[in-house]
Design an enzyme around this catalytic site. Structure first.
Site, PDB file in Angstrom:
ATOM      1  N   SER A   1     -10.414   0.070   6.682  1.00 47.51           N
ATOM      2  CA  SER A   1      -9.753   0.327   5.407  1.00 47.51           C
ATOM      3  C   SER A   1      -9.037  -1.081   5.075  1.00 47.51           C
ATOM      4  CB  SER A   1      -8.586   1.402   5.718  1.00 47.51           C
ATOM      5  OG  SER A   1      -9.389   2.588   5.477  1.00 47.51           O
TER       6      SER A   1
ATOM      7  N   SER B   1      -9.920   2.204   2.438  1.00 53.27           N
ATOM      8  CA  SER B   1      -8.940   2.786   1.834  1.00 53.27           C
ATOM      9  C   SER B   1      -7.888   2.071   0.967  1.00 53.27           C
ATOM     10  CB  SER B   1      -8.233   3.915   2.597  1.00 53.27           C
ATOM     11  OG  SER B   1      -7.343   3.267   3.415  1.00 53.27           O
TER      12      SER B   1
ATOM     13  N   LYS C   1       0.762  -1.107  -0.138  1.00 58.35           N
ATOM     14  CA  LYS C   1       0.092   0.077  -0.006  1.00 58.35           C
ATOM     15  C   LYS C   1       0.898   1.245  -0.333  1.00 58.35           C
ATOM     16  CE  LYS C   1      -3.887   1.920   2.598  1.00 58.35           C
ATOM     17  NZ  LYS C   1      -4.951   1.916   3.582  1.00 58.35           N
TER      18      LYS C   1
END
Lengths: 493, 95
Positions: free
Chosen positions: A183, A159, A79
């Site tokens: 997320s 997210s 990420k």
């Protein structure tokens, strides 16, 4: 033989050990798949073929010498909220510009220590603020799943939407993610994969771009419960560089996956039967209860009375911490700069040019609730309600060993169906947000498809530092659910 | 509690965010929407409840008072948008 991009992490590890495939072949297959699909899916902000191939070559050398680590040669997505030394890190914001961290986050350095291969940096909502990945400055991510007979673009959740979409579309075997209000778990549910947010303090936050420090926690997403356990075993552990890191031994999570649920007491919180819950998700939740009962667990009705206050509590605590954390982006030491008449003007112009709309909204809310005269009415009040939400869970652990809930109130929604109302978007996290406020572990496991062919997830919550029970329950649901569906957009076998 | 335009302008200034006059009405409406929704917390009886700060149950540690790094001036400066020699440069602050 399994196609290189269809391996589980456990399967790839065995195939690498038997030399049926090389780490270079595995990395190349994924890089080819990324080259073919990423222009459409947009799961990666930055692809790092040179880094990946060099790491794969080192992995092959280690394998040939019999010196393989737990993740040697396993291709992963990272990420783009984790700092990676020498590789641009954006947090999906314009404000970081061409920032290249001179240091490596603790979580990624542990994955590298164990031999992992990094394919690139995965897309996300800007500064991890969002539930649809639409707030990324680098464009939205396409969910690899489609409704039957409908080609509309669906969001992957957020997210960690790029991480989840990359894993679902076979553009990585697993990925790092972070979870501040859901997320990891919400995008895992939207993309039909597994994700776990461990206990607060289990993974070091050092080198992860901060959003809300008392809620942020790193964790893995992968296609099986066992793969998540393998990744978390590498990511977790005490780190003196994070003052909130827990100085506790890391158990063998992978060993807990097959443990079964016989004799476990599973809590069913009545407050999670919320208004607006899709009937199909309600039905799946009941099915999950029946599965666990049939596997030997006992169901216990429990009450978590402050559940309905979790979202508004979060939307005070998280923006307050964010407004403080994001003060560092000032156009002086790193990131973009807009020249101004004086220093304050330089700050204000740089921040206005660099931050997107949702980030600005949260900074303003956070600044307001922390400002003189409002601090007690908003911020202290929210901290008190947060204590009550945690107390609800503390009391529940007297009666149950884990809690079963839906992961999300709906399946993935369309990119064009997103409401402009920020509060409506926040409701996506209604089931996941309590775990962040209470600091407890939570996992999302794919458990079925809705009538239109989209994946739905169940969530398992556990006691602080008892991820093992969460893995045991998740493993049982995975075995009984037998979820084998695959998204229509994925690397060709 | 509801925000008026002057308050939004003041909060934006505190947050060091330049907001154009034309953006103010939209921001004001959005922020009031969020704050109105948050208002429901006032219904919770929190008498005598200790506020929860931080996310973990663990006590914060003290570390040994010892220098553990340093000598990385070039790394610290490497991402600066504008620098002069070994300094970050900014517009003139002192007249």
């Amino acid at each position: 033989m399994t196609a290189a991009t269809d391996f589980t992490i456990a399967g790839a590890r065995a195939a690498l050990a038997r030399r049926e495939i090389s780490a270079t072949e595995l990395a190349t297959a994924h890089l080819d798949a990324i080259a073919a699909l990423n222009p459409r899916v947009n799961a990666y902000i930055t692809v790092t073929p040179e880094v990946a191939l060099a790491q794969a070559a080192a992995a092959d050398a280690a394998l040939s010498k019999g010196e393989a680590g737990p993740l040697t040669g396993i291709p992963l997505a990272v990420k783009d909220l984790f700092c990676t030394a020498g590789t641009r890190t954006t947090a999906a914001s314009k404000i970081l510009g061409d920032f290249k961290p001179p240091y490596e986050s603790t979580v990624t350095s542990q994955l590298l220590r164990d031999g992992a291969v990094f394919l690139g940096k995965a897309n996300l909502d800007e500064f991890a603020m969002g539930s649809s990945n639409e707030s990324s400055a680098f464009g939205g991510v396409e969910n690899p799943w489609k409704r039957q007979g409908d080609d509309a673009v669906l969001v992957p959740g957020g997210s960690s939407g790029g991480s989840a979409a990359a894993v679902a579309a076979r553009l990585a075997l697993g990925a790092t993610a972070t979870d501040t209000g859901g997320s990891i778990r919400q995008p895992a549910a939207f993309c039909g994969i597994v994700g776990i947010k461990p206990t607060y303090g289990r993974c070091s936050r050092f080198g992860i771009v901060a959003y809300a420090s008392s809620l942020d926690q790193a964790g893995p997403v992968a296609r099986t419960v066992e793969d998540c356990a393998i990744l978390l075993n590498s990511m977790a552990g005490f780190d003196p560089k994070d003052s909130t890191s827990a100085d506790r031994a890391v158990p063998d999570f992978a060993a807990a996956v097959a443990r079964g649920v016989k004799g476990l007491r599973i809590g069913i919180p009545r407050e999670y039967r919320v208004e607006g819950l899709s009937p199909e998700i309600d039905a799946l939740w009941r099915k999950g209860m029946e599965w666990l009962k049939a596997e030997g667990a006992t169901l216990v009705d429990i009450s978590l009375p402050h559940t309905k206050y979790a979202l508004p509590t979060y939307y005070i605590v998280a923006p307050a911490e964010a407004s403080s954390n994001l003060a560092r982006y000032d156009g002086v030491r790193f990131g973009i700069r807009e020249e101004g008449a004086d220093l304050k003007d330089l700050y204000e112009r740089s921040r206005a040019a660099g931050f997107g709309a949702e980030v600005k909204r949260r900074i303003l809310i956070g600044t307001y609730v922390l400002s003189a005269g409002y601090y007690d009415a908003y911020y202290v009040k929210a901290q008190q309600v947060r204590a009550l939400i945690k107390r609800d869970f503390d009391q529940a652990w007297g009666q149950v060993d884990a809690i079963l809930t839906p992961a999300t109130p709906t399946a993935a929604f369309g990119r064009d169906e997103t409401q402009d109302d920020p509060v409506a978007m926040y409701l996506n996290d209604v089931f996941t947000i309590t775990a962040n406020l209470a600091g407890i572990p939570g996992m999302s496991v794919p458990a079925g498809l809705d009538a239109r062919g989209l994946p739905l997830g169940l969530q398992i919550l556990g006691r602080p530092f008892d991820e093992e029970t969460v893995f045991a329950v998740g493993g049982a649901i995975e075995r009984v659910a037998g979820f084998t569906a695959t998204p229509s957009v994925r690397a060709a076998a | 509690m509801s925000l008026d335009t002057a308050t939004v302008r003041r909060v934006a200034s505190l947050a060091r965010l330049r907001v154009e006059e034309a953006e103010l009405p939209r921001l004001e409406a959005e922020l009031n929407g969020i704050l109105g929704w948050i208002e429901q917390l006032q219904a919770v009886d929190t008498t005598g409840v200790e506020p929860m700060a931080g996310g973990g149950a663990e006590q914060l540690r003290l570390r040994e008072d010892r220098v553990t790094d340093g000598g990385i001036q070039q790394q610290v400066l490497a991402n600066a948008p504008d620098r002069a020699d070994v300094f970050f440069s900014v517009p003139k602050v002192v007249e």
